[in-house]
Design an enzyme around this catalytic site. Structure first.
Site, mmCIF file in Angstrom:
data_model
loop_
_atom_site.group_PDB
_atom_site.id
_atom_site.type_symbol
_atom_site.label_atom_id
_atom_site.label_comp_id
_atom_site.label_asym_id
_atom_site.label_seq_id
_atom_site.Cartn_x
_atom_site.Cartn_y
_atom_site.Cartn_z
ATOM 1 N N TYR A 157 0.846 -1.135 0.069
ATOM 2 C CA TYR A 157 -0.167 0.115 -0.088
ATOM 3 C C TYR A 157 0.725 1.399 -0.051
ATOM 4 C CZ TYR A 157 -3.102 3.604 1.672
ATOM 5 O OH TYR A 157 -3.821 4.720 1.633
ATOM 6 N N ARG A 164 1.622 6.930 -6.800
ATOM 7 C CA ARG A 164 0.568 7.880 -7.084
ATOM 8 C C ARG A 164 1.084 9.228 -6.862
ATOM 9 N NH1 ARG A 164 -4.993 7.022 -3.573
ATOM 10 N NH2 ARG A 164 -3.539 6.903 -1.890
ATOM 11 N N TYR A 218 -1.029 13.023 6.637
ATOM 12 C CA TYR A 218 -0.651 11.974 7.786
ATOM 13 C C TYR A 218 0.547 12.249 8.002
ATOM 14 C CZ TYR A 218 -4.808 8.888 7.236
ATOM 15 O OH TYR A 218 -6.194 8.443 7.365
ATOM 16 N N ARG A 231 -11.454 13.579 1.743
ATOM 17 C CA ARG A 231 -12.430 12.643 2.462
ATOM 18 C C ARG A 231 -13.613 12.579 1.926
ATOM 19 N NH1 ARG A 231 -9.283 9.472 5.784
ATOM 20 N NH2 ARG A 231 -8.001 10.831 7.187
ATOM 21 N N GLU A 338 -14.120 -0.889 6.358
ATOM 22 C CA GLU A 338 -13.766 0.344 5.601
ATOM 23 C C GLU A 338 -15.298 0.455 4.974
ATOM 24 O OE1 GLU A 338 -10.150 1.643 3.962
ATOM 25 O OE2 GLU A 338 -11.085 2.233 2.201
HETATM 26 C C1 3EB Z 1 -7.757 5.944 5.807
HETATM 27 O O1 3EB Z 1 -8.836 6.846 6.235
HETATM 28 C C2 3EB Z 1 -8.284 4.782 5.411
HETATM 29 O O2 3EB Z 1 -5.247 5.563 -0.431
HETATM 30 O O3 3EB Z 1 -6.837 6.140 -1.729
HETATM 31 C C3 3EB Z 1 -9.320 5.523 2.499
HETATM 32 C C4 3EB Z 1 -9.599 5.919 1.428
HETATM 33 C C5 3EB Z 1 -8.077 4.864 2.488
HETATM 34 C C6 3EB Z 1 -8.649 6.079 0.360
HETATM 35 C C7 3EB Z 1 -6.470 5.742 -0.491
HETATM 36 C C8 3EB Z 1 -6.838 4.982 1.595
HETATM 37 C C9 3EB Z 1 -7.495 5.622 0.409
HETATM 38 O O4 3EB Z 1 -6.624 6.537 5.809
HETATM 39 C C10 3EB Z 1 -7.575 4.217 3.990
#
Ligand code: 3EB
Length: 349
Positions: A157, A164, A218, A231, A338
């Site tokens: 991941y 990306r 993050y 989001r 999720e």
């Molecule tokens: C998170 O909130 C959970 O890498 O495109 C959620 C939606 C998550 C998209 C992405 C990852 C992605 O971090 C993981």
């Protein structure tokens, strides 16, 4: 003129799919082993792009299609690994890149096969958008095999995030702020890297969750490059708005909560989704969308957790809500579930 078009989302089982009309389908994704159904669709003249995502469907619905419909005529096309279609303001595309294809790309390449596949997929996606007059990405779904496996010293991941990020920068695209809503999940071992996406010439509103650190901010403990997604995004305004909620999990701030407790993770995730509904309503003068009116895709890591997850969702959404349950690995090992969602437009009225 304002020939306003609406995107309409439906989840249909392959049995229902055969009898449907396909003229207004912009694109679709097939989950589970839907190969025979895909052949039937194609021989029936259906030309829209179709992503084939190898994630088992939970329950007995069997292979299921996620279908995106529009009001008007649809023009299909392809370019490189991308199959896409346009209708009015909308573009839907699907890309599948087998990693094996890239494995021989060069022994001295600093990229892993997955990074090479993600780099190619994202570059071809952006090239498709550029050729179509540069519409904005609204929503991207990403599926990769062995998402939690560490190879070449980095979890896959995280390799995906690295590629990306680099491909987006190289193509002049944002990696913070104006980034699409997204999901990134595991798929069956051996699956090609598979993406599908929606784009529009109108800019969406980019929505963040006040309960969460933006994913693109993050801290480095989650990998060398942050995931580039919003989001949620909202396209259009008021009663014509469509809301796209990214894959959402039991994360508050940047930390996972309720590790090992899938029911509690589901409840926390729904609180996050409610926070996004409130933000989206405020930002785009949308009719207040209610949880029960959205269509959901729920990813459960371990099928044995499915009954507990489903109980929580049924009590929050009622029995009539549109929910597709899939088995998929999730991008943090401590996440059991999720949830993504979409809704609005005419359906919200
Ligand atoms: C998170 O909130 C959970 O890498 O495109 C959620 C939606 C998550 C998209 C992405 C990852 C992605 O971090 C993981």
């Amino acid at each position: 003129m304002s020939s306003r078009q609406f995107l309409r989302l439906e989840y249909v089982t392959s049995a229902e799919a055969r009898s449907d009309g396909w003229h207004d389908v912009l694109g679709a994704a097939a989950f589970d082993d839907a190969t025979p159904d895909i052949r039937a669709l194609r021989s029936g003249g259906a030309e829209f792009p179709l992503a084939h995502v190898r994630t088992p469907v939970l329950g007995d619905a069997g292979a299921t299609l996620e279908v995106w419909r529009v009001g008007g005529p649809v023009q299909p096309a392809s370019s490189g690994h991308v199959r896409y279609s346009r209708s009015g303001d909308f573009l839907f595309g699907s890309v599948a890149v087998p990693e094996a294809e890239l494995a021989s790309a060069g022994g001295t390449s600093p990229r892993t096969p997955l990074e090479s596949a993600a780099d190619l997929a994202y570059r071809e996606m952006y090239a498709t958008l550029a050729a179509a007059g540069n519409p904005q990405l609204i929503r991207v779904w990403n599926y990769l095999a062995d998402i939690n496996l560490e190879t070449h010293g980095l979890e896959r991941y995280r390799q995906f995030n690295t590629a990306r990020h680099a491909a987006s920068l190289a193509c002049g695209r944002a990696v913070t702020g104006s980034v699409p809503a997204a999901s990134a999940l595991g798929a069956a071992p051996g699956s090609p890297l598979t993406l599908y996406f929606l784009a529009s010439h109108r800019a969406p509103a980019f929505i963040e969750n006040p309960r969460q650190v933006s994913a693109y901010r993050y801290p480095a403990q989650y990998g060398p490059r942050s995931p580039a997604f919003s989001r949620a995004t909202v396209l259009g305004e008021g009663s014509e708005a469509t809301l796209f909620i990214s894959g959402t999990a039991s994360i508050v701030g940047h930390r996972t909560l309720h590790a090992g407790d899938p029911a509690a993770q589901t409840r926390e995730t729904l609180v996050n989704i409610e926070a996004l509904l409130e933000e989206a309503g405020r930002r785009s003068r949308m009719e207040a969308l209610r949880l029960e009116t959205l269509a959901y895709k729920v990813y459960v890591r371990d099928p044995k957790d499915w009954p507990a997850v489903r109980r929580e969702l049924e009590s929050a959404l009622g029995p009539a809500a549109s929910v597709l349950y899939l088995q998929a690995d999730i991008c943090r090992r401590d996440l059991s579930v999720e949830i993504e969602a979409a809704g609005g437009g005419r359906a919200a009225k």
